[in-house]
Design a protein around this motif. Structure first.
Motif, PDB file in Angstrom:
ATOM      1  N   UNK A  27      13.336   0.878 136.524  1.00 51.26           N
ATOM      2  CA  UNK A  27      14.320   0.681 135.456  1.00 51.26           C
ATOM      3  C   UNK A  27      13.848   1.458 134.242  1.00 51.26           C
ATOM      4  N   UNK A  28      14.789   1.889 133.434  1.00 54.16           N
ATOM      5  CA  UNK A  28      14.450   2.506 132.153  1.00 54.16           C
ATOM      6  C   UNK A  28      15.143   1.742 131.040  1.00 54.16           C
ATOM      7  N   UNK A  29      14.350   1.221 130.137  1.00 49.34           N
ATOM      8  CA  UNK A  29      14.873   0.501 128.980  1.00 49.34           C
ATOM      9  C   UNK A  29      14.991   1.456 127.799  1.00 49.34           C
ATOM     10  N   UNK A  30      15.990   1.201 126.963  1.00 46.20           N
ATOM     11  CA  UNK A  30      16.206   2.007 125.755  1.00 46.20           C
ATOM     12  C   UNK A  30      16.201   1.107 124.531  1.00 46.20           C
ATOM     13  N   UNK A  31      15.719   1.637 123.438  1.00 47.28           N
ATOM     14  CA  UNK A  31      15.732   0.921 122.161  1.00 47.28           C
ATOM     15  C   UNK A  31      16.218   1.886 121.094  1.00 47.28           C
ATOM     16  N   UNK A  32      17.393   1.627 120.575  1.00 45.43           N
ATOM     17  CA  UNK A  32      17.976   2.488 119.555  1.00 45.43           C
ATOM     18  C   UNK A  32      17.741   1.880 118.176  1.00 45.43           C
ATOM     19  N   UNK A  33      17.242   2.697 117.274  1.00 44.61           N
ATOM     20  CA  UNK A  33      17.096   2.296 115.881  1.00 44.61           C
ATOM     21  C   UNK A  33      18.276   2.874 115.112  1.00 44.61           C
ATOM     22  N   UNK A  34      19.146   1.983 114.628  1.00 46.22           N
ATOM     23  CA  UNK A  34      20.381   2.451 113.997  1.00 46.22           C
ATOM     24  C   UNK A  34      20.224   2.700 112.510  1.00 46.22           C
ATOM     25  N   UNK A  35      19.000   2.806 112.047  1.00 45.74           N
ATOM     26  CA  UNK A  35      18.744   3.107 110.627  1.00 45.74           C
ATOM     27  C   UNK A  35      19.446   4.403 110.247  1.00 45.74           C
ATOM     28  N   UNK A  36      20.120   4.403 109.109  1.00 48.75           N
ATOM     29  CA  UNK A  36      20.957   5.548 108.735  1.00 48.75           C
ATOM     30  C   UNK A  36      20.129   6.798 108.502  1.00 48.75           C
ATOM     31  N   UNK A  37      19.022   6.662 107.786  1.00 52.57           N
ATOM     32  CA  UNK A  37      18.104   7.782 107.588  1.00 52.57           C
ATOM     33  C   UNK A  37      16.802   7.400 108.294  1.00 52.57           C
ATOM     34  N   UNK A  38      16.586   7.905 109.498  1.00 54.39           N
ATOM     35  CA  UNK A  38      15.432   7.476 110.282  1.00 54.39           C
ATOM     36  C   UNK A  38      14.100   7.770 109.612  1.00 54.39           C
ATOM     37  N   UNK A  39      13.219   6.820 109.652  1.00 51.69           N
ATOM     38  CA  UNK A  39      11.854   7.017 109.187  1.00 51.69           C
ATOM     39  C   UNK A  39      10.944   6.949 110.406  1.00 51.69           C
ATOM     40  N   UNK A  40       9.655   7.183 110.171  1.00 49.14           N
ATOM     41  CA  UNK A  40       8.706   7.093 111.278  1.00 49.14           C
ATOM     42  C   UNK A  40       8.146   5.678 111.372  1.00 49.14           C
ATOM     43  N   UNK A  41       7.953   5.239 112.591  1.00 54.28           N
ATOM     44  CA  UNK A  41       7.496   3.878 112.843  1.00 54.28           C
ATOM     45  C   UNK A  41       6.488   3.860 113.979  1.00 54.28           C
ATOM     46  N   UNK A  42       5.685   2.834 113.985  1.00 47.84           N
ATOM     47  CA  UNK A  42       4.957   2.465 115.191  1.00 47.84           C
ATOM     48  C   UNK A  42       5.918   1.574 115.976  1.00 47.84           C
ATOM     49  N   UNK A  43       6.287   2.026 117.169  1.00 45.46           N
ATOM     50  CA  UNK A  43       7.228   1.293 118.008  1.00 45.46           C
ATOM     51  C   UNK A  43       6.494   0.717 119.209  1.00 45.46           C
ATOM     52  N   UNK A  44       6.933  -0.437 119.641  1.00 46.08           N
ATOM     53  CA  UNK A  44       6.267  -1.068 120.782  1.00 46.08           C
ATOM     54  C   UNK A  44       7.272  -1.820 121.640  1.00 46.08           C
ATOM     55  N   UNK A  45       6.910  -1.977 122.884  1.00 48.85           N
ATOM     56  CA  UNK A  45       7.649  -2.824 123.814  1.00 48.85           C
ATOM     57  C   UNK A  45       6.793  -4.045 124.133  1.00 48.85           C
ATOM     58  N   UNK A  46       7.427  -5.197 124.032  1.00 48.38           N
ATOM     59  CA  UNK A  46       6.810  -6.460 124.407  1.00 48.38           C
ATOM     60  C   UNK A  46       7.633  -7.079 125.536  1.00 48.38           C
ATOM     61  N   UNK A  47       7.006  -7.988 126.245  1.00 50.91           N
ATOM     62  CA  UNK A  47       7.755  -8.765 127.240  1.00 50.91           C
ATOM     63  C   UNK A  47       7.293 -10.215 127.181  1.00 50.91           C
ATOM     64  N   UNK A  48       8.204 -11.068 127.598  1.00 53.57           N
ATOM     65  CA  UNK A  48       7.895 -12.495 127.593  1.00 53.57           C
ATOM     66  C   UNK A  48       8.566 -13.163 128.772  1.00 53.57           C
ATOM     67  N   UNK A  49       7.751 -13.766 129.613  1.00 56.24           N
ATOM     68  CA  UNK A  49       8.260 -14.542 130.734  1.00 56.24           C
ATOM     69  C   UNK A  49       8.383 -15.997 130.283  1.00 56.24           C
ATOM     70  N   UNK A  50       9.236 -16.783 130.930  1.00 58.42           N
ATOM     71  CA  UNK A  50       9.403 -18.190 130.550  1.00 58.42           C
ATOM     72  C   UNK A  50       8.075 -18.934 130.539  1.00 58.42           C
ATOM     73  N   UNK A  51       7.789 -19.620 129.434  1.00 57.69           N
ATOM     74  CA  UNK A  51       6.576 -20.405 129.330  1.00 57.69           C
ATOM     75  C   UNK A  51       5.325 -19.605 129.048  1.00 57.69           C
ATOM     76  N   UNK A  52       5.483 -18.296 128.866  1.00 48.93           N
ATOM     77  CA  UNK A  52       4.329 -17.435 128.644  1.00 48.93           C
ATOM     78  C   UNK A  52       4.366 -16.864 127.232  1.00 48.93           C
ATOM     79  N   UNK A  53       3.207 -16.404 126.766  1.00 51.86           N
ATOM     80  CA  UNK A  53       3.150 -15.743 125.472  1.00 51.86           C
ATOM     81  C   UNK A  53       3.738 -14.343 125.555  1.00 51.86           C
TER      82      UNK A  53
END
Length: 133
Positions: free
Chosen positions: A18-44
């Motif tokens: 699978x390929x996940x996408x994350x769009x930042x809809x900020x009007x004037x894009x800046x630079x960021x540290x971006x990350x992907x997290x996941x959480x299963x039920x009952x887990x951190x």
């Protein structure tokens, strides 16, 4: 105003991709540290990948996904992707995209080998990934 929107989740059999996408809809894009997290039920919530959008070669993947997941950034589309291959049952969960304004967050991730949810102030709503046997 940073607004993150994830998409691409779904149901897949173990071993699939699978390929996940994350769009930042900020009007004037800046630079960021971006990350992907996941959480299963009952887990951190677990950080699995990070990238700094201001420069190349800053990708980081956690040991649990290294070699299977790839994070990337398309500057023109202001979108961060998470390509997931060889999916396992334990990869299932809600996947969240997060952003932090400071490049040092990504530098610390590279140094410390850990992605902490406490370092990220902007979050998307998440997209569900289901992996079946």
């Amino acid at each position: 105003q940073v607004q993150l929107a994830e998409s691409g989740g779904g149901s897949v059999q173990a071993g699939g991709s699978l390929t996940l996408s994350c769009v930042n809809s900020e009007y004037i894009p800046k630079t960021y540290c971006m990350a992907w997290f996941r959480q299963a039920p009952g887990m951190q919530r677990e950080g699995v990948a990070a990238i700094y959008t201001g420069s190349s070669g800053t990708e980081y993947s956690s040991d649990s996904v290294k070699g299977r997941f790839t994070i990337s950034h398309d500057k023109a589309k202001n979108t961060v992707y998470l390509q997931m291959t060889s999916l396992k049952i334990e990869d299932a969960g809600m996947y969240y995209c997060a952003a932090d304004r400071f490049w040092k967050t990504c530098a610390d991730i590279q140094t410390n080998g850990r992605i902490s949810s406490a370092d990220f102030g902007y979050w998307g709503q998440g997209t569900q990934v289901t992996v079946s046997s």
